[in-house]
Design a protein around this motif. Structure first.
Motif, PDB file in Angstrom:
ATOM      1  N   UNK A  35       0.842  -1.196   0.000  1.00  0.00           N
ATOM      2  CA  UNK A  35       0.000   0.000   0.000  1.00  0.00           C
ATOM      3  C   UNK A  35       0.881   1.250   0.000  1.00  0.00           C
ATOM      4  N   UNK A  36       0.380   2.288  -0.636  1.00  0.00           N
ATOM      5  CA  UNK A  36       1.071   3.567  -0.607  1.00  0.00           C
ATOM      6  C   UNK A  36       0.931   4.177   0.783  1.00  0.00           C
ATOM      7  N   UNK A  37       1.947   4.910   1.237  1.00  0.00           N
ATOM      8  CA  UNK A  37       1.831   5.582   2.534  1.00  0.00           C
ATOM      9  C   UNK A  37       0.703   6.616   2.510  1.00  0.00           C
ATOM     10  N   UNK A  38       0.231   6.964   3.683  1.00  0.00           N
ATOM     11  CA  UNK A  38      -0.789   7.997   3.805  1.00  0.00           C
ATOM     12  C   UNK A  38      -0.203   9.332   3.353  1.00  0.00           C
ATOM     13  N   UNK A  39      -0.962  10.078   2.577  1.00  0.00           N
ATOM     14  CA  UNK A  39      -0.543  11.428   2.191  1.00  0.00           C
ATOM     15  C   UNK A  39      -1.142  12.415   3.191  1.00  0.00           C
ATOM     16  N   UNK A  40      -0.581  13.609   3.294  1.00  0.00           N
ATOM     17  CA  UNK A  40      -1.175  14.617   4.185  1.00  0.00           C
ATOM     18  C   UNK A  40      -2.648  14.896   3.843  1.00  0.00           C
ATOM     19  N   UNK A  41      -2.968  14.877   2.555  1.00  0.00           N
ATOM     20  CA  UNK A  41      -4.354  15.114   2.137  1.00  0.00           C
ATOM     21  C   UNK A  41      -5.274  14.001   2.617  1.00  0.00           C
ATOM     22  N   UNK A  42      -4.808  12.750   2.518  1.00  0.00           N
ATOM     23  CA  UNK A  42      -5.626  11.622   2.977  1.00  0.00           C
ATOM     24  C   UNK A  42      -5.826  11.655   4.486  1.00  0.00           C
ATOM     25  N   UNK A  43      -4.784  12.041   5.213  1.00  0.00           N
ATOM     26  CA  UNK A  43      -4.899  12.160   6.664  1.00  0.00           C
ATOM     27  C   UNK A  43      -5.906  13.247   7.024  1.00  0.00           C
ATOM     28  N   UNK A  44      -5.815  14.376   6.349  1.00  0.00           N
ATOM     29  CA  UNK A  44      -6.749  15.478   6.621  1.00  0.00           C
ATOM     30  C   UNK A  44      -8.171  15.079   6.249  1.00  0.00           C
ATOM     31  N   UNK A  45      -8.321  14.356   5.145  1.00  0.00           N
ATOM     32  CA  UNK A  45      -9.649  13.886   4.734  1.00  0.00           C
ATOM     33  C   UNK A  45     -10.234  12.941   5.784  1.00  0.00           C
ATOM     34  N   UNK A  46      -9.426  12.034   6.309  1.00  0.00           N
ATOM     35  CA  UNK A  46      -9.886  11.115   7.356  1.00  0.00           C
ATOM     36  C   UNK A  46     -10.263  11.893   8.608  1.00  0.00           C
ATOM     37  N   UNK A  47      -9.421  12.828   9.003  1.00  0.00           N
ATOM     38  CA  UNK A  47      -9.679  13.631  10.198  1.00  0.00           C
ATOM     39  C   UNK A  47     -10.967  14.439  10.048  1.00  0.00           C
ATOM     40  N   UNK A 136      -9.073  -0.335   4.177  1.00  0.00           N
ATOM     41  CA  UNK A 136     -10.079  -0.633   5.215  1.00  0.00           C
ATOM     42  C   UNK A 136     -10.330   0.604   6.078  1.00  0.00           C
ATOM     43  N   UNK A 137      -9.277   1.329   6.416  1.00  0.00           N
ATOM     44  CA  UNK A 137      -9.433   2.523   7.244  1.00  0.00           C
ATOM     45  C   UNK A 137     -10.203   3.609   6.492  1.00  0.00           C
ATOM     46  N   UNK A 138      -9.994   3.690   5.195  1.00  0.00           N
ATOM     47  CA  UNK A 138     -10.729   4.685   4.411  1.00  0.00           C
ATOM     48  C   UNK A 138     -12.198   4.294   4.276  1.00  0.00           C
ATOM     49  N   UNK A 139     -12.473   2.998   4.222  1.00  0.00           N
ATOM     50  CA  UNK A 139     -13.853   2.530   4.110  1.00  0.00           C
ATOM     51  C   UNK A 139     -14.567   2.559   5.458  1.00  0.00           C
ATOM     52  N   UNK A 140     -13.835   2.239   6.532  1.00  0.00           N
ATOM     53  CA  UNK A 140     -14.412   2.198   7.878  1.00  0.00           C
ATOM     54  C   UNK A 140     -13.439   2.879   8.839  1.00  0.00           C
ATOM     55  N   UNK A 141     -13.513   4.205   8.927  1.00  0.00           N
ATOM     56  CA  UNK A 141     -12.514   4.974   9.678  1.00  0.00           C
ATOM     57  C   UNK A 141     -12.431   4.676  11.172  1.00  0.00           C
ATOM     58  N   UNK A 142     -13.451   4.025  11.736  1.00  0.00           N
ATOM     59  CA  UNK A 142     -13.428   3.710  13.167  1.00  0.00           C
ATOM     60  C   UNK A 142     -12.815   2.340  13.464  1.00  0.00           C
ATOM     61  N   UNK A 143     -12.346   1.646  12.436  1.00  0.00           N
ATOM     62  CA  UNK A 143     -11.816   0.290  12.627  1.00  0.00           C
ATOM     63  C   UNK A 143     -10.646   0.292  13.613  1.00  0.00           C
ATOM     64  N   UNK A 144     -10.644  -0.704  14.498  1.00  0.00           N
ATOM     65  CA  UNK A 144      -9.544  -0.859  15.459  1.00  0.00           C
ATOM     66  C   UNK A 144      -8.881  -2.222  15.325  1.00  0.00           C
ATOM     67  N   UNK A 145      -9.471  -3.090  14.498  1.00  0.00           N
ATOM     68  CA  UNK A 145      -8.935  -4.437  14.306  1.00  0.00           C
ATOM     69  C   UNK A 145      -8.718  -4.716  12.829  1.00  0.00           C
ATOM     70  N   UNK A 146      -7.664  -5.486  12.525  1.00  0.00           N
ATOM     71  CA  UNK A 146      -7.456  -5.928  11.146  1.00  0.00           C
ATOM     72  C   UNK A 146      -8.546  -6.947  10.804  1.00  0.00           C
ATOM     73  N   UNK A 147      -8.683  -7.264   9.539  1.00  0.00           N
ATOM     74  CA  UNK A 147      -9.734  -8.179   9.101  1.00  0.00           C
ATOM     75  C   UNK A 147      -9.606  -9.531   9.803  1.00  0.00           C
ATOM     76  N   UNK A 148      -8.397 -10.039   9.910  1.00  0.00           N
ATOM     77  CA  UNK A 148      -8.189 -11.358  10.522  1.00  0.00           C
ATOM     78  C   UNK A 148      -8.630 -11.356  11.986  1.00  0.00           C
TER      79      UNK A 148
END
Length: 156
Positions: A35-47, A136-148
Motif C-alpha cells: 500500500x502507498x503511505x498515507x498522504x497529508x491530504x488523505x490524513x486530513x480527509x480522514x480527520x 479498510x481505514x478509508x472505508x471504515x474509519x473507526x476500525x480498530x482491528x485488522x480483518x483477521x
C-alpha cells in the motif's frame, strides 16, 4: 423502566481535533505491504470525515434524547389510554433509547479514532499490532482491528 438522560461530552474531540500536539505525520501511520503511505491530504480527509461524523452523531443523540424526553412527558398521565396506546408509547420510547445508545457508542468510537489519528496509532490493529490496511481505514474509519482479528472476534 426509567429512562436515563445522558450528556454528550464534547471535550475529547476538541483535544483530538486540534489540541496542542501536531497530528501524525503521513509516514507514521501504518499501511499494509504494497500500500502507498498515507498522504497529508488523505490524513486530513480522514480527520475531517471523523470530525463531521462527531458533529452528526451529537446532533442525532440530542434529537433522540429530546424525543425520549417528549415520550416520557406524553406517557405521564396515561388517563384514557388503552393497553395498545400504552404499549405503542413504550415501544417508541425503547426504540428512541436504543437509537441514542447506538449513536453514543459510535460517538465514542469516532472520538477514539480521532485520538488514534493524532497519536499515530491510527491504522494499527489493537489486537495483533499489525497494520489494518489503508483501504479498510478509508472505508471504515473507526476500525480498530485488522480483518483477521475481527473475523476471529466474531467467531467467538
Amino acid at each position: 423502566m426509567v429512562a436515563k438522560k445522558t450528556q454528550v461530552v464534547e471535550a475529547p474531540v476538541a483535544e483530538a481535533a486540534g489540541g496542542t500536539a501536531a497530528p501524525a505525520e503521513p509516514g507514521e501511520l501504518a499501511v499494509r505491504p504494497g500500500e502507498d503511505p498515507w498522504t497529508p491530504e488523505e490524513i486530513e480527509e480522514a480527520r475531517q470525515g471523523l470530525l463531521d461524523e462527531v458533529a452528526s452523531l451529537r446532533s442525532e443523540i440530542r434529537a433522540s434524547e429530546e424525543a425520549v424526553s417528549g415520550l416520557m412527558r406524553d406517557s405521564g398521565g396515561g388517563a384514557g389510554d388503552d393497553q395498545a396506546d400504552t404499549g405503542t408509547k413504550n415501544i417508541s420510547r425503547e426504540h428512541e433509547m436504543a437509537l441514542a445508545a447506538g449513536a453514543r457508542e459510535r460517538l465514542v468510537q469516532t472520538e477514539r479514532a480521532l485520538v488514534r489519528l493524532k497519536d499515530g496509532t491510527y491504522g494499527r490493529c489493537e489486537s495483533c499490532g499489525k497494520p489494518i490496511g489503508k483501504a479498510r481505514m478509508q472505508a471504515f474509519p473507526r476500525a480498530t482491528l485488522c480483518v483477521e482479528c475481527k473475523q476471529r472476534q466474531e467467531r467467538r
